[in-house]
Design an enzyme around this catalytic site. Structure first.
Site, PDB file in Angstrom:
ATOM      1  N   PRO A   1      57.498  45.574  32.429  1.00 57.19           N
ATOM      2  CA  PRO A   1      58.407  46.657  32.744  1.00 57.19           C
ATOM      3  C   PRO A   1      57.936  48.021  32.293  1.00 57.19           C
ATOM      4  O   PRO A   1      57.467  48.206  31.170  1.00 57.19           O
ATOM      5  CB  PRO A   1      59.676  46.267  31.981  1.00 57.19           C
ATOM      6  CG  PRO A   1      59.220  45.318  30.922  1.00 57.19           C
ATOM      7  CD  PRO A   1      57.786  45.038  31.104  1.00 57.19           C
ATOM      8  N   GLU A   2      58.114  48.957  33.185  1.00 59.03           N
ATOM      9  CA  GLU A   2      57.931  50.363  32.858  1.00 59.03           C
ATOM     10  C   GLU A   2      59.315  51.001  32.981  1.00 59.03           C
ATOM     11  O   GLU A   2      60.309  50.293  33.129  1.00 59.03           O
ATOM     12  CB  GLU A   2      56.899  50.992  33.798  1.00 59.03           C
ATOM     13  CG  GLU A   2      55.555  50.270  33.736  1.00 59.03           C
ATOM     14  CD  GLU A   2      54.494  50.853  34.662  1.00 59.03           C
ATOM     15  OE1 GLU A   2      54.524  52.067  34.895  1.00 59.03           O
ATOM     16  OE2 GLU A   2      53.670  50.090  35.155  1.00 59.03           O
TER      17      GLU A   2
ATOM     18  N   ARG B   1      54.767  35.811  27.545  1.00 52.39           N
ATOM     19  CA  ARG B   1      53.587  36.102  26.722  1.00 52.39           C
ATOM     20  C   ARG B   1      53.880  36.390  25.251  1.00 52.39           C
ATOM     21  O   ARG B   1      52.944  36.645  24.479  1.00 52.39           O
ATOM     22  CB  ARG B   1      52.786  37.232  27.371  1.00 52.39           C
ATOM     23  CG  ARG B   1      52.179  36.783  28.694  1.00 52.39           C
ATOM     24  CD  ARG B   1      51.412  37.885  29.391  1.00 52.39           C
ATOM     25  NE  ARG B   1      50.205  38.254  28.664  1.00 52.39           N
ATOM     26  CZ  ARG B   1      49.375  39.211  29.072  1.00 52.39           C
ATOM     27  NH1 ARG B   1      49.648  39.898  30.157  1.00 52.39           N
ATOM     28  NH2 ARG B   1      48.292  39.482  28.392  1.00 52.39           N
TER      29      ARG B   1
ATOM     30  N   ARG C   1      45.270  69.299  25.281  1.00 54.54           N
ATOM     31  CA  ARG C   1      44.705  67.974  25.086  1.00 54.54           C
ATOM     32  C   ARG C   1      43.411  67.779  25.839  1.00 54.54           C
ATOM     33  O   ARG C   1      43.273  68.185  26.971  1.00 54.54           O
ATOM     34  CB  ARG C   1      45.714  66.906  25.537  1.00 54.54           C
ATOM     35  CG  ARG C   1      47.015  66.988  24.819  1.00 54.54           C
ATOM     36  CD  ARG C   1      46.820  66.774  23.323  1.00 54.54           C
ATOM     37  NE  ARG C   1      47.958  66.089  22.764  1.00 54.54           N
ATOM     38  CZ  ARG C   1      47.963  64.789  22.496  1.00 54.54           C
ATOM     39  NH1 ARG C   1      46.894  64.059  22.676  1.00 54.54           N
ATOM     40  NH2 ARG C   1      49.057  64.244  22.019  1.00 54.54           N
TER      41      ARG C   1
END
Length: 279
Positions: free
Chosen positions: A2-3, A117, A156
């Site tokens: 899931p995101e 998992r 960045r």
DNA sequence: CACGAGACCTGTTCGC
DNA sequence: TGCGAACAGGTCTCGT
């Protein structure tokens, strides 16, 4: 699995209920089960036994990729990681073989954290900020503006893809939606963040919000055997479409590895600016 | 600060 | 058909 869009979908289902399962709001906890001990990140199982029974669910929402369950006393945070899912069913239903953590309610309903998992984690905290405080901004919040993104990117030097997936930079993007947003914005995943023009940063901002909103609207993506959620996978632009034609220009989509993650892109639509990638 | 490698896990799919 | 390798939606830790 899931995101942000998948987690948002799951949070809404728990909050509002779905066919065959009620909303969890207002439910009182009787007990919990922990078939896989490592799922509980904090506190100890003994402490949880003191704190959870009798507690009551006040509210449920999402922050980044965390499910945030506000209890009368304390906060229950759940991170689904790669293969987690949250299901509501009757206490006497047959056990899910992948159940790692279950919470039972006086209503005889049970919340099951299923996770093939075993990467998923649960926290019970008095101060949710202890975990959530490390997260970057919510990409769909009003205060996350296109100029704010441009400014953040300009300081960045990391490659744009791993930076977008860094949850302390921005909370909620994972491998799928990052690839999708970069393709929509026509930005190569390897470009240095501070090399993006203002126009590109703004385009990226629009793209991130568009793919996330569309993902939520479709109730997330169901890929492989794990998540049986929405149908956003039918609308993916590049993710897992290696060799298939780009929906914009027809060029075969390519796959490369960036930051140890499979990365899908169109070599024509998302060119690497000449001689800019390196130094 | 940025990056890569290795862990943590199980299941499915790919290639020979 | 069988079997090992590669791969999978995430994040943490360590070493350079």
């Amino acid at each position: 699995m899931p995101e942000l869009p998948e987690v948002e979908t799951i949070a809404r289902r728990l909050r509002d209920g779905v066919e065959g399962a009620p909303s969890l709001i207002g439910m009182r906890i009787t007990t919990f089960h922990l078939p896989w001990g490592r799922t509980l990140a904090e506190p100890s199982e003994d402490d949880l036994t003191q704190q959870l029974p009798g507690n009551e669910i006040i509210a449920i929402r999402r922050r980044g990729k965390y499910i945030v369950i506000q209890l009368k006393a304390g906060w229950l945070l759940i991170h689904l990681r790669m293969s987690g899912d949250l299901l509501v069913g009757p206490i006497d239903a047959q056990d899910d073989p992948y159940a790692r953590f279950m919470v039972d309610f006086t209503s005889k309903w049970r919340l099951t954290f299923s996770d093939v998992r075993k990467f998923g984690r649960v926290w019970f905290l008095q101060d949710a900020q202890k975990v959530l405080g490390k997260l970057g901004p919510e990409p769909l919040a009003d205060r996350f503006t296109k100029d704010a993104l441009y400014r953040k990117l300009s300081t960045r030097k990391r490659k744009i893809k791993p930076l977008l997936m860094d949850q302390s930079f921005l909370a909620g993007l994972g491998n799928i939606y990052t690839d999708e947003a970069l393709h929509l914005a026509k930005i190569n995943p390897l470009v240095r963040a501070d090399r993006l023009s203002e126009a590109h940063a703004h385009q990226l901002w629009r793209s991130i919000r568009k793919v996330l909103r569309e993902g939520i609207r479709r109730q997330g993506a169901s890929i492989d055997w794990v998540y049986r959620g929405g149908d956003y996978q039918k609308h993916l632009r590049v993710y897992q479409r290696t060799g298939e034609p780009c929906i914009v220009c027809g060029t075969p989509i390519r796959r490369m590895v960036v930051g140890q993650r499979g990365t899908h892109y169109c070599p024509l639509c998302q060119p690497l600016p000449q001689a800019t990638s390196g130094e």
